[in-house]
Motif scaffolding. Structure first.
Motif, PDB file in Angstrom:
ATOM      1  N   THR A 124      36.306  42.902  30.519  1.00 43.11           N
ATOM      2  CA  THR A 124      35.660  41.412  30.722  1.00 43.11           C
ATOM      3  C   THR A 124      36.827  40.414  30.762  1.00 43.11           C
ATOM      4  OG1 THR A 124      33.847  42.036  29.346  1.00 43.11           O
ATOM      5  CG2 THR A 124      34.407  39.623  29.376  1.00 43.11           C
ATOM      6  N   LEU A 125      36.429  39.691  31.700  1.00 42.73           N
ATOM      7  CA  LEU A 125      37.554  38.523  31.945  1.00 42.73           C
ATOM      8  C   LEU A 125      37.022  37.040  31.702  1.00 42.73           C
ATOM      9  CD1 LEU A 125      39.143  39.608  35.239  1.00 42.73           C
ATOM     10  CD2 LEU A 125      40.122  39.917  32.850  1.00 42.73           C
ATOM     11  N   GLN A 126      35.653  37.221  31.840  1.00 39.81           N
ATOM     12  CA  GLN A 126      34.733  35.661  31.567  1.00 39.81           C
ATOM     13  C   GLN A 126      33.769  36.105  30.722  1.00 39.81           C
ATOM     14  OE1 GLN A 126      33.364  34.125  34.815  1.00 39.81           O
ATOM     15  NE2 GLN A 126      32.522  31.791  33.750  1.00 39.81           N
ATOM     16  N   TYR A 144      37.566  32.423  29.102  1.00 39.85           N
ATOM     17  CA  TYR A 144      38.308  33.022  30.032  1.00 39.85           C
ATOM     18  C   TYR A 144      39.572  33.739  29.416  1.00 39.85           C
ATOM     19  CZ  TYR A 144      35.689  30.290  33.567  1.00 39.85           C
ATOM     20  OH  TYR A 144      34.620  30.042  34.132  1.00 39.85           O
ATOM     21  N   GLU A 145      39.690  35.372  29.659  1.00 40.57           N
ATOM     22  CA  GLU A 145      40.928  35.962  29.288  1.00 40.57           C
ATOM     23  C   GLU A 145      41.980  35.573  30.038  1.00 40.57           C
ATOM     24  OE1 GLU A 145      40.340  37.714  26.570  1.00 40.57           O
ATOM     25  OE2 GLU A 145      38.044  37.436  26.685  1.00 40.57           O
ATOM     26  N   GLU A 147      44.213  37.612  30.995  1.00 40.23           N
ATOM     27  CA  GLU A 147      44.045  38.588  32.120  1.00 40.23           C
ATOM     28  C   GLU A 147      43.503  38.079  33.470  1.00 40.23           C
ATOM     29  OE1 GLU A 147      45.167  40.542  28.669  1.00 40.23           O
ATOM     30  OE2 GLU A 147      43.472  39.478  29.146  1.00 40.23           O
ATOM     31  N   ALA A 148      42.638  36.969  33.309  1.00 30.06           N
ATOM     32  CA  ALA A 148      41.990  36.334  34.529  1.00 30.06           C
ATOM     33  C   ALA A 148      42.862  35.514  35.256  1.00 30.06           C
ATOM     34  CB  ALA A 148      40.753  35.552  33.925  1.00 30.06           C
ATOM     35  N   LEU A 151      43.692  35.898  39.056  1.00 32.26           N
ATOM     36  CA  LEU A 151      42.510  35.648  39.719  1.00 32.26           C
ATOM     37  C   LEU A 151      42.283  34.088  40.346  1.00 32.26           C
ATOM     38  CD1 LEU A 151      39.855  37.872  38.377  1.00 32.26           C
ATOM     39  CD2 LEU A 151      41.161  38.346  40.377  1.00 32.26           C
ATOM     40  N   ILE A 167      35.721  34.742  39.234  1.00 32.96           N
ATOM     41  CA  ILE A 167      35.644  36.125  38.586  1.00 32.96           C
ATOM     42  C   ILE A 167      34.423  36.751  39.144  1.00 32.96           C
ATOM     43  CG2 ILE A 167      35.447  37.119  36.063  1.00 32.96           C
ATOM     44  CD1 ILE A 167      37.748  35.184  36.364  1.00 32.96           C
ATOM     45  N   HIS A 171      33.125  41.784  35.935  1.00 32.99           N
ATOM     46  CA  HIS A 171      34.007  41.262  34.940  1.00 32.99           C
ATOM     47  C   HIS A 171      33.440  40.399  34.098  1.00 32.99           C
ATOM     48  CE1 HIS A 171      37.094  43.801  36.262  1.00 32.99           C
ATOM     49  NE2 HIS A 171      37.025  43.626  37.447  1.00 32.99           N
ATOM     50  N   GLN A 172      32.217  40.026  34.291  1.00 38.66           N
ATOM     51  CA  GLN A 172      31.748  38.832  33.466  1.00 38.66           C
ATOM     52  C   GLN A 172      30.770  39.456  32.261  1.00 38.66           C
ATOM     53  OE1 GLN A 172      29.231  36.510  36.064  1.00 38.66           O
ATOM     54  NE2 GLN A 172      31.077  35.673  37.418  1.00 38.66           N
TER      55      GLN A 172
END
Length: 204
Positions: A124-126, A144-145, A147-148, A151, A167, A171-172
């Motif tokens: 997950t990024l968001q 937001y992570e 790791e995003a 992007l 995103i 990854h949401q």
């Protein structure tokens, strides 16, 4: 008490808009009454109730709210994408971003998002809200992570400034809500929105 330091989360107030549709600086609007905090301070206090610390993301104008770290956009003219990108770099960890024009947002709903985030699947990024009737994502009320960050950097490099395109859907992590539950997401962009918000407050 809603704070939980088991996972550090930095609150980011997005206050870098030009307020061109409103015609004047909407961060200084006293939607809840002249004696109540303006929208910027109101939003800062909301994030204070759920986050480890609170920063204000804006352009080249220092915010008027005292006691909060100012995170100035590294790249001008990129909108919320640039503010989140700069904030992720500074935080080196997850950030809960909240637009400063949501007069009906509240602590329990933000805590609900955080609890949902804590159960996020790997990758997950968001973590965000999904309006289930329309499929609309609340990108300005999201976690937001770190790791995003690549992007966001890639989007800026490509001249992509639409936040919903940053995103990928896979990854949401989405928390759905119905139209009947949509009042907290009512945002004040135009003078008519401000008048409507004040009428709603008067009727509550």
């Amino acid at each position: 008490m809603y704070k939980d330091d088991s996972e550090r989360l930095t609150g980011i107030v997005l206050a870098g808009g030009l307020s061109s549709r409103m015609g004047h600086d909407k961060t200084r609007l006293h939607v809840h009454g002249d004696s109540e905090p303006d929208l910027l301070v109101y939003t800062c206090k909301l994030l204070e109730s759920v986050c480890s610390e609170v920063w204000i993301s804006s352009r080249d104008v220092k915010p008027h709210a005292d006691g909060y770290l100012w995170v100035k956009d590294e790249v001008e003219g990129t909108g919320p994408i640039g503010g989140i990108m700069t904030s992720l770099r500074a935080a080196q960890g997850p950030v809960l971003v909240l637009s400063c024009d949501l007069p009906f947002m509240d602590t329990p709903l933000l805590q609900k998002l955080i609890d949902f985030w804590k159960a996020r699947p790997e990758g997950t990024l968001q973590t965000t809200f999904l309006q289930k009737e329309t499929g609309f994502i609340e990108a300005l009320v999201s976690i937001y992570e770190f790791e995003a960050l690549p992007l966001f950097e890639r989007a800026v490099d490509l001249g992509i400034y639409k936040l919903s395109r940053v995103i990928p859907e896979e990854h949401q992590h989405r928390l759905s809500y119905s139209q009947q539950e949509s009042l907290p997401f009512f945002n004040v962009n135009y003078p008519a929105d401000l008048e409507m918000a004040r009428r709603i407050i008067a009727a509550i």
